[in-house]
Design a protein around this motif. Structure first.
Motif, PDB file in Angstrom:
ATOM      1  N   LYS A   7       0.926  -1.592   0.238  1.00  0.00           N
ATOM      2  CA  LYS A   7       0.149  -0.226   0.104  1.00  0.00           C
ATOM      3  C   LYS A   7       1.163   1.484  -0.171  1.00  0.00           C
ATOM      4  O   LYS A   7       1.211   1.475   1.047  1.00  0.00           O
ATOM      5  N   TRP A   8       1.384   1.879  -1.235  1.00  0.00           N
ATOM      6  CA  TRP A   8       1.834   3.104  -1.488  1.00  0.00           C
ATOM      7  C   TRP A   8       1.064   4.155  -1.141  1.00  0.00           C
ATOM      8  O   TRP A   8       0.205   4.830  -0.850  1.00  0.00           O
ATOM      9  N   GLY A   9       1.882   5.783  -0.179  1.00  0.00           N
ATOM     10  CA  GLY A   9       1.345   6.375   0.007  1.00  0.00           C
ATOM     11  C   GLY A   9       2.225   7.589  -0.195  1.00  0.00           C
ATOM     12  O   GLY A   9       3.552   7.343  -0.052  1.00  0.00           O
ATOM     13  N   PHE A  10       1.197   8.269  -0.585  1.00  0.00           N
ATOM     14  CA  PHE A  10       2.429  10.734  -1.416  1.00  0.00           C
ATOM     15  C   PHE A  10       1.723  11.581  -1.330  1.00  0.00           C
ATOM     16  O   PHE A  10       1.081  11.070  -0.695  1.00  0.00           O
ATOM     17  N   PRO A  11       2.184  12.499  -0.861  1.00  0.00           N
ATOM     18  CA  PRO A  11       2.043  13.324  -0.064  1.00  0.00           C
ATOM     19  C   PRO A  11       1.180  14.378  -0.793  1.00  0.00           C
ATOM     20  O   PRO A  11       1.441  14.996  -2.175  1.00  0.00           O
TER      21      PRO A  11
END
Length: 184
Positions: free
Chosen positions: A70-74
Motif C-alpha cells: 500500500k503506497w502513500g504519497f504526500p
C-alpha cells in the motif's frame, strides 16, 4: 579558524552536484538504491510505505511502485504533508512546488497504518540528520507525536551522504539512510 558552511550553501552545492549527473548516471544510481531497499527486511516486511515522486534529480524510486504494497504519497496542504494512497496507473495532479501528487479525493492514509517512510533528502549525515529543501515539511511531520515511532529511511546518493551536516534544534533524526552502496 574554518568558517562553517551554512545549510543554504550546502543545499546549493549538493543540488548543483545532483543536477550535473547525466540521465544515465542518475538512473543507474537510483536503480541501485531501489535494489538496496528491496534487499532490506525493513522494506520487505512493511505493508504500508510512504514515498515520494522524484523532483530535481532526487533518487527515483518509481521502480518500487510496482511492488505489491500500500503506497502513500504526500500532498502539501497548509504547510503540512497529508498522505494519500496511490497505486501505479492512478491519476496524479501537479501540486505545490510542481510536485506530482495523488488527487485530492484519493483515500487518506492515517499515521497508525504506516510501517515505513522513505524520506527525500538533499543530503544526510552519519548521525542520520537530513538536509531537505528548507520548507520544514518533514521535520514538522516527524516531530508530531503520531509520527514519532514510524521507521524512517532517508534516501540519498553517496556523494550527498556526508560525515556531518549543520543542524538546528528542530531537526529530526532519521532511523536509517539508504544510498546506492548501502543501508546505514
Amino acid at each position: 579558524m574554518q568558517q562553517q558552511i551554512t545549510k543554504k550553501q550546502l543545499r546549493k552545492k549538493i543540488l548543483e552536484q545532483r543536477k550535473s549527473l547525466t540521465k544515465s548516471e542518475w538512473q543507474t544510481k537510483s536503480d541501485r538504491i531501489c535494489k538496496q531497499l528491496q534487499s532490506s527486511s525493513l522494506f520487505n516486511q512493511a505493508e504500508t510505505v510512504l514515498a515520494y515522486f522524484s523532483i530535481h534529480q532526487e533518487p527515483d524510486l518509481s521502480p518500487l511502485f510496482t511492488i505489491n504494497k500500500k503506497w502513500g504519497f504526500p500532498r502539501c496542504v497548509n504547510q503540512l504533508l497529508v498522505w494519500h494512497s496511490w497505486q501505479l496507473g492512478e491519476q496524479l495532479q501537479q501540486g505545490l512546488y510542481n510536485i506530482q501528487e495523488p488527487l485530492i479525493n484519493a483515500p487518506l492514509i492515517q499515521p497508525q497504518a504506516v510501517d515505513l517512510i522513505l524520506v527525500p533528502t538533499v543530503a544526510c549525515d552519519a548521525q542520520k540528520y537530513r538536509l531537505g529543501y528548507g520548507g520544514g515539511f518533514y521535520d514538522r511531520m516527524l516531530s508530531d507525536q503520531q509520527w514519532q515511532n514510524k521507521t524512517t529511511i532517508g534516501i540519498v546518493f553517496d556523494f550527498a551522504y556526508l560525515p556531518q551536516l549543520p543542524i538546528d534544534p528542530w531537526d529530526i533524526k532519521l532511523d536509517y539512510i539508504c544510498t546506492e552502496t548501502g543501508l546505514y
